[in-house]
Motif scaffolding. Structure first.
Motif, PDB file in Angstrom:
ATOM      1  N   ASN A 197       0.820  -1.219   0.000  1.00 26.98           N
ATOM      2  CA  ASN A 197       0.000   0.000   0.000  1.00 26.98           C
ATOM      3  C   ASN A 197       0.849   1.262   0.000  1.00 26.98           C
ATOM      4  OD1 ASN A 197      -2.452  -1.388  -0.028  1.00 26.98           O
ATOM      5  ND2 ASN A 197      -2.472  -1.596   2.204  1.00 26.98           N
ATOM      6  N   ASP A 198       2.107   1.126  -0.461  1.00 33.02           N
ATOM      7  CA  ASP A 198       3.021   2.260  -0.627  1.00 33.02           C
ATOM      8  C   ASP A 198       3.327   2.971   0.682  1.00 33.02           C
ATOM      9  OD1 ASP A 198       4.713   3.668  -2.296  1.00 33.02           O
ATOM     10  OD2 ASP A 198       3.261   5.281  -2.640  1.00 33.02           O
ATOM     11  N   HIS A 199       3.410   2.196   1.770  1.00 34.50           N
ATOM     12  CA  HIS A 199       3.875   2.720   3.047  1.00 34.50           C
ATOM     13  C   HIS A 199       5.258   2.142   3.324  1.00 34.50           C
ATOM     14  CE1 HIS A 199      -0.600   3.274   4.233  1.00 34.50           C
ATOM     15  NE2 HIS A 199      -0.083   4.421   3.807  1.00 34.50           N
ATOM     16  N   TRP A 200       6.172   3.008   3.745  1.00 36.19           N
ATOM     17  CA  TRP A 200       7.543   2.581   3.989  1.00 36.19           C
ATOM     18  C   TRP A 200       8.003   3.087   5.348  1.00 36.19           C
ATOM     19  CZ3 TRP A 200      10.466  -0.108   0.198  1.00 36.19           C
ATOM     20  CH2 TRP A 200       9.818  -0.256  -1.036  1.00 36.19           C
ATOM     21  N   ALA A 201       8.763   2.261   6.040  1.00 34.24           N
ATOM     22  CA  ALA A 201       9.395   2.689   7.288  1.00 34.24           C
ATOM     23  C   ALA A 201      10.828   3.113   6.997  1.00 34.24           C
ATOM     24  CB  ALA A 201       9.380   1.557   8.306  1.00 34.24           C
ATOM     25  N   ASP A 202      11.380   3.977   7.845  1.00 37.18           N
ATOM     26  CA  ASP A 202      12.751   4.440   7.637  1.00 37.18           C
ATOM     27  C   ASP A 202      13.729   3.755   8.584  1.00 37.18           C
ATOM     28  OD1 ASP A 202      11.865   5.593   9.956  1.00 37.18           O
ATOM     29  OD2 ASP A 202      12.636   7.600   9.518  1.00 37.18           O
ATOM     30  N   GLY A 203      13.306   2.640   9.170  1.00 40.52           N
ATOM     31  CA  GLY A 203      14.173   1.875  10.063  1.00 40.52           C
ATOM     32  C   GLY A 203      13.490   0.575  10.461  1.00 40.52           C
ATOM     33  N   ASP A 204      14.199  -0.219  11.215  1.00 36.70           N
ATOM     34  CA  ASP A 204      13.666  -1.518  11.627  1.00 36.70           C
ATOM     35  C   ASP A 204      12.533  -1.354  12.635  1.00 36.70           C
ATOM     36  OD1 ASP A 204      15.614  -2.622  10.060  1.00 36.70           O
ATOM     37  OD2 ASP A 204      16.937  -3.159  11.722  1.00 36.70           O
ATOM     38  N   PHE A 205      11.630  -2.322  12.634  1.00 31.01           N
ATOM     39  CA  PHE A 205      10.593  -2.388  13.659  1.00 31.01           C
ATOM     40  C   PHE A 205      10.132  -3.829  13.815  1.00 31.01           C
ATOM     41  CE2 PHE A 205       6.708  -2.881  11.079  1.00 31.01           C
ATOM     42  CZ  PHE A 205       7.176  -2.517   9.825  1.00 31.01           C
ATOM     43  N   GLU A 206       9.525  -4.120  14.945  1.00 27.87           N
ATOM     44  CA  GLU A 206       9.018  -5.454  15.223  1.00 27.87           C
ATOM     45  C   GLU A 206       7.494  -5.432  15.264  1.00 27.87           C
ATOM     46  OE1 GLU A 206      11.708  -8.092  17.936  1.00 27.87           O
ATOM     47  OE2 GLU A 206      11.556  -6.110  18.880  1.00 27.87           O
ATOM     48  N   VAL A 207       6.894  -6.540  14.845  1.00 29.53           N
ATOM     49  CA  VAL A 207       5.440  -6.697  14.856  1.00 29.53           C
ATOM     50  C   VAL A 207       5.090  -7.880  15.752  1.00 29.53           C
ATOM     51  CG1 VAL A 207       3.357  -6.992  13.482  1.00 29.53           C
ATOM     52  CG2 VAL A 207       5.360  -5.857  12.483  1.00 29.53           C
ATOM     53  N   PHE A 208       4.145  -7.660  16.654  1.00 33.29           N
ATOM     54  CA  PHE A 208       3.694  -8.701  17.563  1.00 33.29           C
ATOM     55  C   PHE A 208       2.202  -8.956  17.335  1.00 33.29           C
ATOM     56  CE2 PHE A 208       7.183  -6.423  19.523  1.00 33.29           C
ATOM     57  CZ  PHE A 208       8.032  -7.443  19.951  1.00 33.29           C
ATOM     58  N   PHE A 209       1.831 -10.229  17.332  1.00 33.35           N
ATOM     59  CA  PHE A 209       0.433 -10.614  17.190  1.00 33.35           C
ATOM     60  C   PHE A 209      -0.016 -11.383  18.433  1.00 33.35           C
ATOM     61  CE2 PHE A 209      -0.411  -9.507  12.829  1.00 33.35           C
ATOM     62  CZ  PHE A 209       0.811  -9.608  12.168  1.00 33.35           C
ATOM     63  N   GLY A 210      -1.298 -11.276  18.746  1.00 36.43           N
ATOM     64  CA  GLY A 210      -1.869 -12.116  19.780  1.00 36.43           C
ATOM     65  C   GLY A 210      -2.051 -13.535  19.270  1.00 36.43           C
ATOM     66  N   ASP A 211      -2.352 -14.444  20.187  1.00 35.68           N
ATOM     67  CA  ASP A 211      -2.591 -15.837  19.803  1.00 35.68           C
ATOM     68  C   ASP A 211      -3.831 -15.945  18.929  1.00 35.68           C
ATOM     69  OD1 ASP A 211      -0.441 -16.542  21.381  1.00 35.68           O
ATOM     70  OD2 ASP A 211      -1.688 -17.050  23.111  1.00 35.68           O
ATOM     71  N   ILE A 212      -3.830 -16.949  18.074  1.00 30.36           N
ATOM     72  CA  ILE A 212      -5.002 -17.284  17.273  1.00 30.36           C
ATOM     73  C   ILE A 212      -5.439 -18.688  17.687  1.00 30.36           C
ATOM     74  CG2 ILE A 212      -5.936 -17.633  14.959  1.00 30.36           C
ATOM     75  CD1 ILE A 212      -3.733 -15.759  13.924  1.00 30.36           C
ATOM     76  N   THR A 213      -6.709 -18.854  17.993  1.00 29.62           N
ATOM     77  CA  THR A 213      -7.173 -20.152  18.456  1.00 29.62           C
ATOM     78  C   THR A 213      -8.290 -20.671  17.548  1.00 29.62           C
ATOM     79  OG1 THR A 213      -8.849 -19.228  19.943  1.00 29.62           O
ATOM     80  CG2 THR A 213      -6.647 -19.539  20.837  1.00 29.62           C
ATOM     81  N   LEU A 214      -8.274 -21.983  17.344  1.00 31.50           N
ATOM     82  CA  LEU A 214      -9.345 -22.678  16.640  1.00 31.50           C
ATOM     83  C   LEU A 214     -10.095 -23.526  17.650  1.00 31.50           C
ATOM     84  CD1 LEU A 214      -7.420 -24.011  13.492  1.00 31.50           C
ATOM     85  CD2 LEU A 214      -8.336 -21.730  13.901  1.00 31.50           C
ATOM     86  N   ASP A 215     -11.402 -23.377  17.708  1.00 31.65           N
ATOM     87  CA  ASP A 215     -12.203 -24.125  18.670  1.00 31.65           C
ATOM     88  C   ASP A 215     -12.976 -25.224  17.944  1.00 31.65           C
ATOM     89  OD1 ASP A 215     -11.275 -22.225  20.356  1.00 31.65           O
ATOM     90  OD2 ASP A 215     -13.201 -21.242  20.730  1.00 31.65           O
ATOM     91  N   TYR A 216     -12.612 -26.470  18.196  1.00 27.49           N
ATOM     92  CA  TYR A 216     -13.341 -27.621  17.670  1.00 27.49           C
ATOM     93  C   TYR A 216     -14.172 -28.234  18.805  1.00 27.49           C
ATOM     94  CZ  TYR A 216     -10.561 -27.827  13.348  1.00 27.49           C
ATOM     95  OH  TYR A 216      -9.962 -27.545  12.140  1.00 27.49           O
ATOM     96  N   ALA A 217     -15.350 -28.731  18.464  1.00 27.80           N
ATOM     97  CA  ALA A 217     -16.223 -29.355  19.447  1.00 27.80           C
ATOM     98  C   ALA A 217     -16.894 -30.569  18.837  1.00 27.80           C
ATOM     99  CB  ALA A 217     -17.279 -28.363  19.947  1.00 27.80           C
ATOM    100  N   SER A 218     -17.529 -31.366  19.712  1.00 22.48           N
ATOM    101  CA  SER A 218     -18.215 -32.559  19.235  1.00 22.48           C
ATOM    102  C   SER A 218     -19.658 -32.274  18.832  1.00 22.48           C
ATOM    103  CB  SER A 218     -18.198 -33.646  20.311  1.00 22.48           C
ATOM    104  OG  SER A 218     -18.779 -33.169  21.507  1.00 22.48           O
ATOM    105  N   ILE A 219     -20.098 -31.024  18.996  1.00 24.24           N
ATOM    106  CA  ILE A 219     -21.418 -30.614  18.527  1.00 24.24           C
ATOM    107  C   ILE A 219     -21.273 -29.331  17.724  1.00 24.24           C
ATOM    108  CG2 ILE A 219     -22.741 -31.749  20.349  1.00 24.24           C
ATOM    109  CD1 ILE A 219     -22.893 -29.071  21.784  1.00 24.24           C
ATOM    110  N   ASP A 220     -22.182 -29.097  16.776  1.00 22.49           N
ATOM    111  CA  ASP A 220     -22.132 -27.927  15.916  1.00 22.49           C
ATOM    112  C   ASP A 220     -22.792 -26.744  16.617  1.00 22.49           C
ATOM    113  OD1 ASP A 220     -21.650 -26.346  13.791  1.00 22.49           O
ATOM    114  OD2 ASP A 220     -23.018 -27.351  12.406  1.00 22.49           O
TER     115      ASP A 220
END
Length: 220
Positions: A197-220
């Motif tokens: 999207n034509d955005h640029w940083a002028d130095g290093d940076f770190e990106v952190f994400f929260g956990d992603i969870t998938l919930d499976y069950a025996s009923i719909d």
């Protein structure tokens, strides 16, 4: 015969991506009536939770936990192999990449494998907030980078999860008719992208994400 599904659905939970055990408790009753004899009998069946199990696998043919080698958009992207840990809550760890310019991405492909005795249903995909924060993504600029530039680029860093044919960019807690048969697997793909999207940083940076969870069950 009368079958009553428990009201509180228990499900397997995963931390990028971990799954918790859940089964539906059943109770059964039988009654036969006549003018001569009345018989009332009942039976309570409590399934063992060990028979409901969805794990991560590196193979769709069997339950295997080989390292997951990522696919990258170009040779400038450096990414680590992911690891599978099914000893507790099934988890995939060590998803990490270094990007240098817009348009780059890294993809991790593996499987959710139903090793239990029940048909499993994907009920929810949750993009959780970072521990101690109220956001699901945070970008931290280095001392050499302007924070306003970094925050603009931060909007272009995206993580998506594809489970079977369904693609998720945000939490969805109203999934229905998404089944995973016994002794079968469905593909799970995690993609981290630096959108162009034509955005640029002028130095290093770190990106952190929260956990992603998938919930499976025996009923719909």
């Amino acid at each position: 015969m009368r079958v009553k599904k428990e009201n509180n659905r228990t499900s397997k939970l995963l931390i990028i991506l971990a799954l918790l055990v859940g089964v539906a408790c059943l109770s059964m009753g039988f009654a036969t009536f006549s003018t001569v004899l009345k018989i009332n009998s009942s039976l309570k069946v409590t399934p063992d939770s060990k028979y409901f199990k969805v794990n991560f696998s590196s193979s769709d043919a069997d339950l295997e936990t080989a390292p997951i080698t990522p696919s990258v958009s170009d040779t400038k992207v450096v990414a680590t192999n992911a690891t599978i840990d099914n000893t507790g809550d099934p988890t995939i760890n060590n998803l990490s990449a270094v990007f240098t310019e817009p348009g780059q991405f890294v993809t991790y492909s593996f499987y959710a494998y139903n090793t239990g005795k029940y048909l499993s249903y994907l009920n929810e995909v949750n993009f959780k907030t970072i521990d101690g924060e109220d956001v699901i993504k945070k970008c931290v600029a280095s001392d050499e980078a302007r924070d306003d530039y970094v925050q603009a680029v931060c909007e272009d860093i995206e993580i998506t999860v594809k489970v079977g044919p369904a693609l998720f960019r945000e939490t969805n807690n109203d999934i229905s008719n998404h089944t995973l048969k016994r002794n079968s697997a469905e593909p799970v793909t995690v993609k981290i992208s630096y959108l162009n999207n034509d955005h640029w940083a002028d130095g290093d940076f770190e990106v952190f994400f929260g956990d992603i969870t998938l919930d499976y069950a025996s009923i719909d």
